[in-house]
Write a protein that holds these residues in place. Structure first.
Motif, mmCIF file in Angstrom:
data_model
loop_
_atom_site.group_PDB
_atom_site.id
_atom_site.type_symbol
_atom_site.label_atom_id
_atom_site.label_comp_id
_atom_site.label_asym_id
_atom_site.label_seq_id
_atom_site.Cartn_x
_atom_site.Cartn_y
_atom_site.Cartn_z
ATOM 1 N N GLU A 131 6.563 24.759 13.880
ATOM 2 C CA GLU A 131 6.002 23.525 14.440
ATOM 3 C C GLU A 131 5.905 22.435 13.378
ATOM 4 O O GLU A 131 5.386 22.660 12.281
ATOM 5 N N ARG A 132 6.414 21.256 13.717
ATOM 6 C CA ARG A 132 6.311 20.119 12.803
ATOM 7 C C ARG A 132 5.044 19.331 13.110
ATOM 8 O O ARG A 132 4.608 19.232 14.262
ATOM 9 N N GLY A 133 4.472 18.784 12.080
ATOM 10 C CA GLY A 133 3.245 18.023 12.243
ATOM 11 C C GLY A 133 3.467 16.715 12.981
ATOM 12 O O GLY A 133 4.593 16.245 13.159
ATOM 13 N N ARG A 134 2.389 16.101 13.381
ATOM 14 C CA ARG A 134 2.422 14.856 14.139
ATOM 15 C C ARG A 134 1.890 13.709 13.289
ATOM 16 O O ARG A 134 1.267 13.921 12.253
ATOM 17 N N ILE A 135 2.167 12.481 13.745
ATOM 18 C CA ILE A 135 1.630 11.276 13.116
ATOM 19 C C ILE A 135 0.660 10.638 14.094
ATOM 20 O O ILE A 135 1.014 10.351 15.241
ATOM 21 N N PHE A 136 -0.566 10.420 13.647
ATOM 22 C CA PHE A 136 -1.598 9.802 14.474
ATOM 23 C C PHE A 136 -1.905 8.409 13.924
ATOM 24 O O PHE A 136 -2.209 8.266 12.728
ATOM 25 N N LEU A 153 6.456 7.887 17.214
ATOM 26 C CA LEU A 153 7.217 8.095 18.447
ATOM 27 C C LEU A 153 8.444 8.976 18.190
ATOM 28 O O LEU A 153 8.768 9.853 19.003
ATOM 29 N N ARG A 154 9.123 8.747 17.069
ATOM 30 C CA ARG A 154 10.283 9.585 16.734
ATOM 31 C C ARG A 154 9.857 11.037 16.578
ATOM 32 O O ARG A 154 10.543 11.954 17.054
ATOM 33 N N ARG A 155 8.725 11.264 15.925
ATOM 34 C CA ARG A 155 8.257 12.624 15.721
ATOM 35 C C ARG A 155 7.896 13.278 17.070
ATOM 36 O O ARG A 155 8.194 14.452 17.290
ATOM 37 N N GLU A 156 7.268 12.511 17.966
ATOM 38 C CA GLU A 156 6.917 13.076 19.268
ATOM 39 C C GLU A 156 8.169 13.391 20.082
ATOM 40 O O GLU A 156 8.233 14.422 20.766
ATOM 41 N N SER A 157 9.175 12.501 20.008
ATOM 42 C CA SER A 157 10.423 12.752 20.744
ATOM 43 C C SER A 157 11.107 14.007 20.228
ATOM 44 O O SER A 157 11.629 14.813 20.999
ATOM 45 N N GLU A 158 11.084 14.192 18.919
ATOM 46 C CA GLU A 158 11.688 15.380 18.325
ATOM 47 C C GLU A 158 10.948 16.641 18.751
ATOM 48 O O GLU A 158 11.554 17.676 19.041
ATOM 49 N N ARG A 159 9.626 16.554 18.808
ATOM 50 C CA ARG A 159 8.831 17.717 19.226
ATOM 51 C C ARG A 159 9.160 18.104 20.668
ATOM 52 O O ARG A 159 9.188 19.274 21.022
ATOM 53 N N GLU A 160 9.395 17.085 21.513
ATOM 54 C CA GLU A 160 9.706 17.368 22.912
ATOM 55 C C GLU A 160 11.093 17.985 23.066
ATOM 56 O O GLU A 160 11.315 18.809 23.965
ATOM 57 N N LYS A 179 0.823 -1.214 0.000
ATOM 58 C CA LYS A 179 0.000 0.000 0.000
ATOM 59 C C LYS A 179 0.855 1.260 0.000
ATOM 60 O O LYS A 179 0.326 2.381 0.078
ATOM 61 N N GLY A 180 2.186 1.084 -0.067
ATOM 62 C CA GLY A 180 3.076 2.237 -0.149
ATOM 63 C C GLY A 180 3.249 2.983 1.156
ATOM 64 O O GLY A 180 3.579 4.174 1.157
ATOM 65 N N ILE A 181 3.069 2.271 2.283
ATOM 66 C CA ILE A 181 3.110 2.961 3.569
ATOM 67 C C ILE A 181 4.495 3.528 3.874
ATOM 68 O O ILE A 181 4.624 4.619 4.445
ATOM 69 N N HIS A 182 5.557 2.829 3.468
ATOM 70 C CA HIS A 182 6.907 3.341 3.738
ATOM 71 C C HIS A 182 7.220 4.547 2.846
ATOM 72 O O HIS A 182 7.883 5.498 3.285
ATOM 73 N N GLU A 183 6.736 4.522 1.614
ATOM 74 C CA GLU A 183 6.898 5.687 0.745
ATOM 75 C C GLU A 183 6.158 6.889 1.325
ATOM 76 O O GLU A 183 6.645 8.027 1.271
ATOM 77 N N LEU A 184 4.987 6.628 1.890
ATOM 78 C CA LEU A 184 4.210 7.714 2.490
ATOM 79 C C LEU A 184 4.940 8.309 3.689
ATOM 80 O O LEU A 184 5.017 9.542 3.837
ATOM 81 N N GLU A 215 2.697 -3.658 8.944
ATOM 82 C CA GLU A 215 3.608 -2.510 8.975
ATOM 83 C C GLU A 215 3.148 -1.424 9.953
ATOM 84 O O GLU A 215 3.732 -0.340 9.989
ATOM 85 N N ARG A 216 2.152 -1.737 10.750
ATOM 86 C CA ARG A 216 1.678 -0.735 11.726
ATOM 87 C C ARG A 216 2.802 -0.357 12.700
ATOM 88 O O ARG A 216 2.906 0.805 13.112
ATOM 89 N N GLY A 217 3.636 -1.330 13.069
ATOM 90 C CA GLY A 217 4.731 -1.047 13.974
ATOM 91 C C GLY A 217 5.660 0.026 13.437
ATOM 92 O O GLY A 217 6.147 0.890 14.193
ATOM 93 N N ALA A 218 5.921 -0.001 12.115
ATOM 94 C CA ALA A 218 6.783 1.016 11.506
ATOM 95 C C ALA A 218 6.154 2.398 11.608
ATOM 96 O O ALA A 218 6.844 3.400 11.826
ATOM 97 N N VAL A 219 4.831 2.461 11.462
ATOM 98 C CA VAL A 219 4.131 3.742 11.582
ATOM 99 C C VAL A 219 4.198 4.237 13.025
ATOM 100 O O VAL A 219 4.433 5.424 13.275
ATOM 101 N N GLU A 220 4.008 3.340 13.970
ATOM 102 C CA GLU A 220 4.060 3.734 15.378
ATOM 103 C C GLU A 220 5.457 4.215 15.766
ATOM 104 O O GLU A 220 5.606 5.175 16.536
ATOM 105 N N GLU A 221 6.489 3.557 15.227
ATOM 106 C CA GLU A 221 7.863 4.004 15.499
ATOM 107 C C GLU A 221 8.093 5.403 14.936
ATOM 108 O O GLU A 221 8.722 6.253 15.581
ATOM 109 N N ALA A 222 7.599 5.655 13.728
ATOM 110 C CA ALA A 222 7.739 6.989 13.137
ATOM 111 C C ALA A 222 7.006 8.026 13.964
ATOM 112 O O ALA A 222 7.488 9.152 14.146
#
Length: 350
Positions: A306-311, A290-297, A251-256, A281-288
């Motif tokens: 402000e950078r966007g978040r991944i939900f 978490l990385r984005r939230e850590s960067e925001r903190e 479904k191209g989730i890694h490209e997204l 591949e949900r785990g890869a999305v969750e890791e991304a």
């Protein structure tokens, strides 16, 4: 066909009765995966208002699968009951043997194995149906064609997208697909290019028909974007890009995720990504996420930077999917191959 019109046949005594349809497919919801294949469930509900329908929704099986427990999808599916009822329609879940990781070369083995899982049901099915409908070209429709011949019934084939554009193109299975299409009473595609592809694969042109996917306008309709975001707990500020579908590589989730990472570095108004669906591949999305939230903190940035978040929403009921589409600015569907996916039609309606 007009809403509410029942499809009937003569019972031999001059009386009309509903058409009796045996639907054969693996692509169907069940007790373990109740939110999967929402489009099939919608189509079943629509068809059952006009015909008498029973579904043979095969469950993949191989020896020792119960030992795998929750670690694999086949292991989890051992909890699916042998018989069930969905939206008032009887559903039987035959255990269909399959060869894990067969790939293109050994793929032809899975059609006769699929049929082997259906054979114990043949005596019960005789004399109870008028037509067999096989949904998904391979191996489902090929096995349904063989089952229909054993029952002495005509059969129709319903194609979806990847089954036509990818799987049916494999040299190893193309002869099996061609044989099933040539003998089918009808081969059904959801778009004109798909109908043309079915003819190319072997369906007689006069029996290849277009039946477009529909959209439930009671659910998918224009709404208040801000209200939908508040309801879903999504940011009111910024743009939202939404992915809806199986969270798998194809479904191209890694490209997204890669594109979203690049987009997030441009600054300006934040752009958020919402992933609705589940899969390996949900785990890869969750890791991304978490990385984005850590960067925001770590970064004390102003609103302009402000950078966007991944939900990660996970699999959601269809009514909630509709709310996500009402809340979004853009639907992203970076699949490697598609037919006419319902989510695109639903996004247009929303």
């Amino acid at each position: 066909m007009k809403r509410g019109v029942r499809v009937g046949m003569d019972d031999g005594a001059g009386r009309s009765r509903p058409l009796r349809v045996l639907w054969v497919t693996r692509i169907f919801p069940n007790r373990v995966e109740p939110l999967s294949c929402a489009f099939q469930r919608q189509q079943l509900a629509a068809l059952s208002r006009r015909c008498e329908v029973e579904v043979l929704a095969a469950i993949p099986y191989h020896p020792g699968v119960s030992l795998l427990g929750e670690r694999t999808r086949p292991g989890r599916l051992t909890a699916v009951p042998a018989r069930d009822e969905i939206d008032g329609v009887p559903v039987v879940h035959p255990r269909a043997p399959y060869l894990p990781g067969a790939g293109r070369v050994l793929a032809p083995v899975n059609a006769p194995l699929y049929l082997a899982g259906l054979l114990p049901h043949v005596p019960r099915l005789r004399g109870r149906f008028d037509v067999v409908l096989g949904a998904w070209l391979y191996p489902d429709a090929c096995a349904a064609a063989l089952l229909a011949r054993m029952l002495g019934l005509p059969y129709a084939v319903k194609a979806h997208g990847t089954d036509v554009n990818v799987v049916a193109r494999w040299r190893s299975v193309r002869p099996l697909v061609g044989s099933a299409l040539r003998s089918a009473a009808f081969a059904i595609g959801v778009s004109r290019p798909m109908v043309e592809a079915l003819v190319e694969l072997g369906a007689p042109q006069e029996r290849a028909v277009l039946v477009r996917n529909g959209v439930d306008r009671a659910l998918f309709r224009p709404g208040d974007r801000r209200a939908a975001r508040i309801e879903l707990g999504l940011p009111e500020r910024g743009r939202i890009v939404t992915f809806v579908g199986n969270v798998i590589r194809e479904k191209g989730i890694h490209e997204l995720l890669g594109a979203f990472e690049a987009l997030g570095r441009e600054g300006g108004e934040p752009v958020h990504l919402v992933v609705v669906g589940d899969g390996p591949e949900r785990g890869a999305v969750e890791e991304a996420a978490l990385r984005r939230e850590s960067e925001r903190e770590r970064r004390a940035t102003g609103p302009r930077e402000e950078r966007g978040r991944i939900f990660v929403a996970g699999a959601r009921p269809l009514a909630e999917v509709a709310r996500h589409l009402a809340a979004t600015d853009l639907l992203a569907l970076p699949s490697w191959a598609e037919g006419t996916p319902n989510v695109v039609l639903e996004a247009l309606a929303a």
